[in-house]
Design an enzyme around this catalytic site. Structure first.
Site, PDB file in Angstrom:
ATOM      1  CE  LYS A 263      -3.565   2.833   2.878  1.00  0.00           C
ATOM      2  NZ  LYS A 263      -3.943   2.269   4.200  1.00  0.00           N
ATOM      3  CG  ASP A 268      -5.606   7.720   4.517  1.00  0.00           C
ATOM      4  OD1 ASP A 268      -6.575   9.043   3.899  1.00  0.00           O
ATOM      5  OD2 ASP A 268      -5.998   7.199   5.337  1.00  0.00           O
ATOM      6  CE  LYS A 275      -6.653   9.182   7.826  1.00  0.00           C
ATOM      7  NZ  LYS A 275      -7.120   8.017   8.478  1.00  0.00           N
ATOM      8  CG  ASP A 286      -1.921   5.116   4.814  1.00  0.00           C
ATOM      9  OD1 ASP A 286      -2.323   4.100   5.779  1.00  0.00           O
ATOM     10  OD2 ASP A 286      -2.870   5.561   4.404  1.00  0.00           O
ATOM     11  CG  ASP A 345     -10.067   8.024   6.632  1.00  0.00           C
ATOM     12  OD1 ASP A 345      -8.910   7.687   5.973  1.00  0.00           O
ATOM     13  OD2 ASP A 345     -10.099   8.233   8.081  1.00  0.00           O
ATOM     14  CD  GLU A 347      -6.876   5.568   2.415  1.00  0.00           C
ATOM     15  OE1 GLU A 347      -6.046   5.198   2.259  1.00  0.00           O
ATOM     16  OE2 GLU A 347      -7.631   5.692   2.754  1.00  0.00           O
ATOM     17  NE  ARG A 349     -10.384  -0.762   3.426  1.00  0.00           N
ATOM     18  CZ  ARG A 349     -11.335  -1.374   4.353  1.00  0.00           C
ATOM     19  NH1 ARG A 349     -13.007  -1.390   4.619  1.00  0.00           N
ATOM     20  NH2 ARG A 349     -10.842  -0.614   5.267  1.00  0.00           N
TER      21      ARG A 349
END
Length: 504
Positions: A263, A268, A275, A286, A345, A347, A349
């Site tokens: 990933k 993010d 967030k 991230d 959020d 995202e 995946r």
């Protein structure tokens, strides 16, 4: 820092300090330590009694020698109870030793490993090497004032009956693995204003040039042509364009083929489902899974195992803007599966959906993905343990066994059909979030399963907990840990029969 093996007598060797390892169960001084105690007129044994010292894990007893022997200090460091001993304790203790040496401003030290309890010195010297390098790490490049002191040399004292040439190979392996993990830590620790998607792709190009890897980097237009609608949706909210990165290590005598997917969210914010401040902090991490891909490639570039490895990263940034994707949007992934967005959020995946579809089209023998995917995994397993899921129990078991060998804690989370029901969407094939707040780490894994060819063994590793830490633990300092670089590299070495060459 140089790490060298030696077989010296230690009672009169010139060095800043000699560190002796001791189990808590030990009741008396033995071997070289006993000789040194006599040379110091009982100075070590007297201090043990005075301080009521017990050799608990990581506990030090430091004895200044006051010129009675050539070493400036003699130290004991505890290994804890013998029945609880495992190789990772050596990594941990080695990291404590290097930090203590820096604290005392020592330049060269010796670590004595002559203990009858040690049976496999391949593992002993490798674990100590890794612990020294991992424990010595710091990310200090942005401090205006730095602690410039470095330990120049560590000599690891081994029994004379050991094969020094063979053990030097395991020192080399340990150095490569630990340096690759530190390289990963550096990448994760860099903020998003230093490493964005374009710069991340440039790092991949440098790796490819240094080690001779094949590389393909796809821009936004090419990504769209490949039908990666889920990945593109996440990326379009940012001014930094997406870059899809495919590294390939292809040796002449390949014993198989594995795809590793990481990933790669450079930052993010959560997107339109933004967030809160506390949860946005540290979101530079991230990209930990993608950075681990690069770290693994650095290691295999040095070690050159006989196995083809694909490294795949969908690099993006998840930002809110007038171009950003929205809740209720319906997206189409590369493999044709449609996705209804429940939360922007969730995202990671979505980027992984297209990356895993791409990996499946390569028809490898196995796929591994690594992702800081869910807070739910941290709730379930804590900050120090990664969650492992997948479609093949034998493969899962192999990864779990390897993680035990490397000291990178992992635990399996179970798939089941009831949780599959929770990612059914009202208007598309699948939701990108579960319909309840329960089992979120598993529903995320079940979502990813829909983008993997079911005929290909696949393991998903959720590293949201252990990838980054605000205070550090064991040989991990504050910040990025570099997990699971050593586990996945070690697995690739075993799978490629790398150790057959050195008789392990």
């Amino acid at each position: 820092m140089e790490i060298n093996l030696t077989t010296k007598k230690l009672d009169n060797v010139k060095t800043d300090a000699v560190f002796f390892l001791m189990f808590e169960d030990n009741k008396k001084l033995e071997g070289e330590l006993e000789k040194i105690d006599k040379a110091l007129n009982g100075g070590v044994s007297d201090l043990i009694k005075l301080q009521k010292y017990k050799a608990e894990e990581g506990k030090f007893l430091i004895v200044p020698t006051l010129g009675k022997i050539k070493a400036n200090y003699v130290a004991i460091v505890g290994l804890g109870k013998e029945k609880k001993f495992e190789n990772d304790i050596l990594r941990r203790v080695a990291s404590y030793i290097i930090r203590k040496a820096k604290e005392l401003k020592l330049s060269d030290i010796i670590i004595d490993t002559n203990l009858q309890q040690f049976e496999n010195y391949d593992e002993v010297v490798q674990a100590i090497t890794e612990g020294l390098i991992l424990g010595d790490y710091s990310f200090d490049k942005y401090f205006s004032k730095k602690d410039e002191h470095k330990v120049k040399e560590v000599q690891v004292n081994i029994p004379k009956n050991q094969d020094k040439d063979r053990l030097n190979e395991f020192v080399r392996i340990g150095e490569i693995l630990a340096e690759a993990q530190n390289f990963t830590r550096d990448l994760v620790n860099e903020p998003a204003n230093v490493i964005n998607t374009i710069q991340f792709a440039e790092i991949a190009e440098k790796l490819a040039k240094e080690y001779g890897f094949e590389i393909k980097i796809y821009d936004e237009e090419e990504i769209e042509k490949m039908g990666m609608g889920a990945y593109l949706a996440v990326a379009k909210g940012s001014d930094n364009p997406p870059r899809f990165i495919h590294l390939t290590y292809r040796p002449k005598n390949s014993q198989g083929e594995v795809a590793i997917v990481g990933k790669g969210l450079m930052f993010d914010s959560g997107g339109l489902n933004i967030k809160t401040g506390d949860f946005m902090r540290w979101m530079k991490s991230d990209k930990s899974g993608a950075c681990a891909v690069f770290g693994i490639f650095k290691a295999i570039g040095e070690l050159k195992p006989d196995i083809t490895v694909h490294g795949i990263v969908a690099a993006a940034e998840n930002m809110p803007s007038g171009k950003a994707y929205r809740p209720d949007d319906i997206l189409k992934a590369k493999n044709g599966v449609t996705i209804e967005v429940g939360n922007t959020d969730a995202e990671g995946r979505l980027t992984l959906a297209d990356a895993l579809s791409y990996a499946s089209e390569l028809k490898p023998d196995a796929i591994i993905d690594m992702a800081t995917l869910t807070g739910a995994c941290v709730v379930a397993l804590g900050e120090f343990t990664a969650g492992v899921m997948g479609n093949n129990q034998k493969f899962i078991n192999e990864i779990l066994k390897t993680s035990e060998e490397t000291g990178e804690w992992m635990w399996q989370l179970p798939f089941n059909d009831k949780l599959r029901e929770q990612i059914k969407a009202p208007h598309a094939d699948v939701y990108n979030v579960g319909t309840t707040r329960y089992g979120g780490a598993i529903t995320a894994g079940l979502f990813l399963e829909k983008f993997v060819d079911p005929k290909i063994p696949w393991v998903h590793i959720d590293i949201a907990g252990p990838s980054h830490h605000t205070s550090g633990w064991y040989y991990h300092p504050k910040g990025a840990t570099g997990i699971p670089v050593r586990t996945i590299t070690w697995y690739l070495l075993k799978r490629s029969k790398f150790f057959d060459k050195i008789g392990k």
